[in-house]
Design a protein around this motif. Sequence first.
Motif, short mmCIF file in Angstrom:
data_model
loop_
_atom_site.label_atom_id
_atom_site.label_comp_id
_atom_site.label_asym_id
_atom_site.label_seq_id
_atom_site.Cartn_x
_atom_site.Cartn_y
_atom_site.Cartn_z
N ARG A 132 0.76 -0.97 -0.11
CA ARG A 132 0.07 -0.13 -0.12
C ARG A 132 1.07 1.27 -0.15
O ARG A 132 2.03 1.12 0.24
N SER A 133 0.34 2.40 -0.49
CA SER A 133 0.90 3.64 -0.55
C SER A 133 1.80 3.88 0.93
O SER A 133 2.43 4.79 0.75
N ASN A 134 1.22 3.58 1.88
CA ASN A 134 1.33 4.06 3.28
C ASN A 134 2.66 2.97 3.82
O ASN A 134 3.12 3.10 4.95
N GLU A 135 2.94 1.86 2.83
CA GLU A 135 3.70 1.04 3.49
C GLU A 135 5.31 1.24 2.76
O GLU A 135 5.05 1.86 1.38
N ARG A 136 6.32 0.84 3.34
CA ARG A 136 7.72 0.97 2.75
C ARG A 136 8.27 -0.27 2.29
O ARG A 136 8.92 -0.42 1.43
N GLU A 137 7.81 -1.54 2.87
CA GLU A 137 8.33 -2.69 2.39
C GLU A 137 7.51 -3.95 3.02
O GLU A 137 6.79 -3.81 4.09
N LYS A 138 7.39 -4.92 2.36
CA LYS A 138 6.63 -5.97 2.58
C LYS A 138 7.49 -7.35 2.20
O LYS A 138 8.26 -7.47 1.35
N HIS A 139 7.49 -8.41 2.97
CA HIS A 139 7.92 -9.60 2.75
C HIS A 139 6.95 -10.58 2.52
O HIS A 139 5.88 -10.60 3.27
N SER A 140 7.21 -11.69 1.56
CA SER A 140 6.38 -12.80 1.50
C SER A 140 7.34 -13.90 1.19
O SER A 140 7.53 -14.09 -0.10
N GLY A 141 7.57 -14.71 2.05
CA GLY A 141 8.77 -15.86 1.77
C GLY A 141 9.89 -15.32 1.28
O GLY A 141 10.48 -14.51 1.79
N ARG A 142 10.32 -15.69 -0.01
CA ARG A 142 11.44 -15.45 -0.69
C ARG A 142 11.39 -13.79 -1.34
O ARG A 142 12.29 -13.39 -1.98
N LEU A 143 10.37 -13.42 -1.19
CA LEU A 143 10.01 -12.05 -1.99
C LEU A 143 10.19 -10.83 -0.97
O LEU A 143 9.49 -10.85 0.27
N ARG A 144 10.61 -9.92 -1.43
CA ARG A 144 10.79 -8.60 -0.75
C ARG A 144 10.28 -7.54 -1.61
O ARG A 144 11.04 -7.34 -2.67
N VAL A 145 9.37 -6.64 -1.14
CA VAL A 145 8.96 -5.46 -2.13
C VAL A 145 8.98 -4.42 -1.23
O VAL A 145 8.88 -4.38 0.00
N THR A 146 9.55 -3.31 -1.98
CA THR A 146 9.75 -1.83 -1.31
C THR A 146 9.15 -0.86 -2.15
O THR A 146 8.86 -1.13 -3.49
N LEU A 147 8.55 0.12 -1.45
CA LEU A 147 8.13 1.22 -2.27
C LEU A 147 8.50 2.47 -1.76
O LEU A 147 8.46 2.83 -0.61
#
Lengths: 109, 113
Positions: free
Chosen positions: A50-65
């Motif tokens: 989401r736009s108010n999040e900076r980082e999320k993880h799911s298993g081997r995945l890492r997403v930043t915004l």
Amino acid sequence: SQQGEEDPQALSIQEGENATMNCSYKTSINNLQWYRQNSGRGLVHLILIRSNEREKHSGRLRVTLDTSKKSSSLLITASRAADTASYFCAMNRDDKIIFGKGTRLHILP
Amino acid sequence: EAGVTQSPTHLIKTRGQQVTLRCSPISGHTSVYWYQQALGLGLQFLLWYDEGEERNRGNFPPRFSGRQFPNYSSELNVNALELEDSALYLCASSLVWSYNEQFFGPGTRLTVL
């Protein structure tokens, strides 16, 4: 155009290495999602940030915004042959969802 | 739980013909989206239906149309087919008012000769 741009367009790495893909966009968004597509098939949802999040993880995945830079990154750690696919970012804003052109990831044995 | 289904899986048509593609959303999903993915390109948004109404439309000519039925299944119609209509047509569904996650079907591969 509100279309996102993925970078790089194509990426080849050795199995076990980490793969990083980037997505940039032009206007404000509500959230951003990453999808995977295997060889001309339907897309599989990977993760939403989401736009108010900076980082999320799911298993081997890492997403930043980074909303200030209007960019997102998808990191796949310890890549596997099964990760070979095209990866798309999709930007949600109000009643629109716009997909980028994708990054083709190839994992070498 | 069954996923999004699309039919047919493959279709070959000639220029000028008309085609109808079908999509059944996940049970409980009221929104259906259609996308066109030409070879080597990203997804281009075509249409969004929710509760039987067309909510939004991408930048495609009027010969691309569709509808959503009371059971939330949907059809995409393409009239006067052109060679550049050859593509993978993907349908996705989601809960109403939720763009949080779209669930995609396997697609219909349309070839126009």
